[in-house]
Design an enzyme around this catalytic site. Structure first.
Site: not given
Ligand code: NAI
Length: 456
Positions: A50, A185, A442
């Site tokens: 952030k 993601g 508002h």
């Molecule tokens: P994510 O689960 O959000 O996204 C991973 C993405 O990678 C998915 O869209 C999936 O389809 C794709 N994917 C999987 N294997 C792949 C491949 N071999 N090639 C290409 N695409 C592939 O996971 P991310 O972004 O790593 O985040 C991890 C965790 O951290 C999540 O649980 C998330 O909720 C949390 N997080 C939350 C945040 C927030 O609330 N703002 C910020 C950052 C992380």
């Protein structure tokens, strides 16, 4: 051997809050953290990203200042070393805040690795660093780590520094000319948003045919469009087949393609950390690599609880916070349980996305009599006054039978801040007729919720 009412393993949001609440409730509590208190969230996740994204927002404003009648002379540039130093300062301040809170609540803090050795009639024997302690109860809060799939060349190129995870990317002191993000993601999109704002050529390679995972489909499409306007290229429905020393090879429509790049971000999800803790010594059940818990955060072993990413339910810091409270309340004999259906989520891209509850599709799949209201954020005066790109929308999902809200999906400024107002309405099952009587300040962007309610 020192005796504790509770030993918490892991000092991230789940662990430190559990320890803090337990200490406050009068339990003699020890919390062990092997890296840095605050865990991934404070040190290499939510908070540091952030600080980056705020710098990008300022950068974007400076670049488009003329749209608001402000003249900025010369070319906007980013001092990435300063951005990282500022991030480190923010982290330091928050980590010391966490430690101060733990101290205030009389929690014993150990910066050491904890390992569960055995279960005896007197409690659990835990090795904390070089010391052995006895615990009546345990809370496991060891968090998660990035998934590293067996893609040829991946491990070698993580070692070489070409491929980064969420941790290393937040320590980059120079801006790469190009970045390939594997996984569209939350982490991938937030970093794509940052680096594209500050001048990197960003390409996202995503396996699915949409970005942002479970995010409502129209919101996800708007987010993709706005990121594309900033110069991000998306390769959807693509499978990465190899990492080479200068780029990523992937399959698109049955054909192999290669993108050469300076850096690669691996962000394809996270997995629970359950190894090296000694869970097997007391027989804690795992399912798909995560600790199995009930709605009170109990595991299958009496007096052992698991909170946060390690139970693999919803990997968000604010879920961990609530789980920590439920675990401690359960220990203290107070009636409490987790409700996972109303947990808001935010993507801190610019524009940001705030979501909670059902989408129209998920509600229909559950057989609910649901209706969707979709209005542009341009119904809000403040939104128009403060933005030059005006494609934000607010969707509310209503259960027609009960006349209550069951979902909200918003893309636009501040949505991550006011999504909680809709979560509260959903959680408290407030009737739409009563929501109509609530007064919103508002002019605000959150008035969009009121506008949408009157459009039901
Ligand atoms: P994510 O689960 O959000 O996204 C991973 C993405 O990678 C998915 O869209 C999936 O389809 C794709 N994917 C999987 N294997 C792949 C491949 N071999 N090639 C290409 N695409 C592939 O996971 P991310 O972004 O790593 O985040 C991890 C965790 O951290 C999540 O649980 C998330 O909720 C949390 N997080 C939350 C945040 C927030 O609330 N703002 C910020 C950052 C992380």
């Amino acid at each position: 051997m020192e005796n504790y009412d509770l030993v918490v393993i892991g000092g991230g949001p789940g662990g430190y809050l559990a320890a803090e609440r337990a200490g406050h409730a009068g339990l003699k509590t020890l919390v062990a953290e092997k890296n840095s208190f605050g865990g991934v969230c404070l040190n290499e996740g939510c908070v540091p990203s952030k600080t980056f994204l705020n710098s990008a927002k300022v950068f974007d404003y400076a670049n488009h200042a003329d749209k608001y009648g402000v003249k900025v002379e010369g070319k906007t540039s980013i001092d990435q070393k300063f951005v990282v130093e500022r991030k480190n300062g923010v982290v330091k301040m928050l980590v010391s805040g966490v430690k101060a809170q733990l101290k205030r609540n009389k929690v014993v803090m150990k910066e050491a690795t904890a390992f569960i050795e055995s279960k005896t009639a007197d409690g659990f024997v835990i090795k904390v660093g070089e010391e052995q302690v006895l615990a009546k109860r345990l809370i496991i809060a060891t968090g998660s780590m990035p998934v590293v799939p067996p893609i040829p060349g991946l491990k070698e190129n993580i070692a070489s520094g070409l491929v980064l995870t969420n941790k290393e990317i937040l320590d980059l002191t120079t801006i790469p000319e190009s970045l390939v993000v594997i996984g569209g993601g939350v982490i991938g999109l937030e970093m794509a948003s940052y680096f594209s704002s500050v001048g990197t050529k960003v390409t996202v390679v995503e396996m699915l045919d949409k970005i942002a995972g479970p995010t409502e489909k129209e919101i996800s499409a708007i987010l993709q469009k706005t990121l594309e306007r900033k110069g991000v290229t998306f390769n959807l429905g693509c499978k990465v087949t190899a990492i080479e020393s200068d780029g990523v090879v992937f399959e698109k429509n049955g054909k192999s393609e290669k993108i050469t790049t300076d850096k690669i971000l691996l962000s394809i999800g996270r997995r629970a950390v359950t190894q090296g803790i000694g869970l097997e010594n007391i027989g804690v059940n795992l399912e798909r690599g995560a600790i199995v818990t009930d709605d009170n955060m109990r595991t299958n072993v009496a007096n052992v609880y698991a909170v946060g990413d390690v139970n693999g339910k919803i990997m968000l810091a604010h879920t961990a916070y609530r789980e920590a409270e439920v675990a401690v309340n359960t220990i203290m004999g107070k009636k409490d349980k987790m409700r996972y259906g109303v947990i808001p989520s935010v993507i801190y891209t610019n524009p940001e996305v705030g979501s909670v509850g059902e989408t129209l599709d998920s509600a229909k799949a559950k057989g609910l009599n649901a209706k969707e209201i979709n209005i542009p954020l341009t119904y809000s005066g403040r939104y128009i006054a403060e933005n030059s790109e005006l494609d934000g929308i607010c969707k509310l999902i209503v259960n027609v039978d009960t006349n209550t809200l069951i979902g909200a999906h918003i893309i636009g400024s501040y949505s991550g801040e006011y999504i909680v107002s809709v979560s509260s309405m959903i959680d408290l099952e407030v009737n739409v007729e009563n929501i109509k009587k609530l007064v919103f300040p508002h002019p605000t962007v959150c008035e969009i919720v009121r506008e949408a309610i009157f459009n039901i």
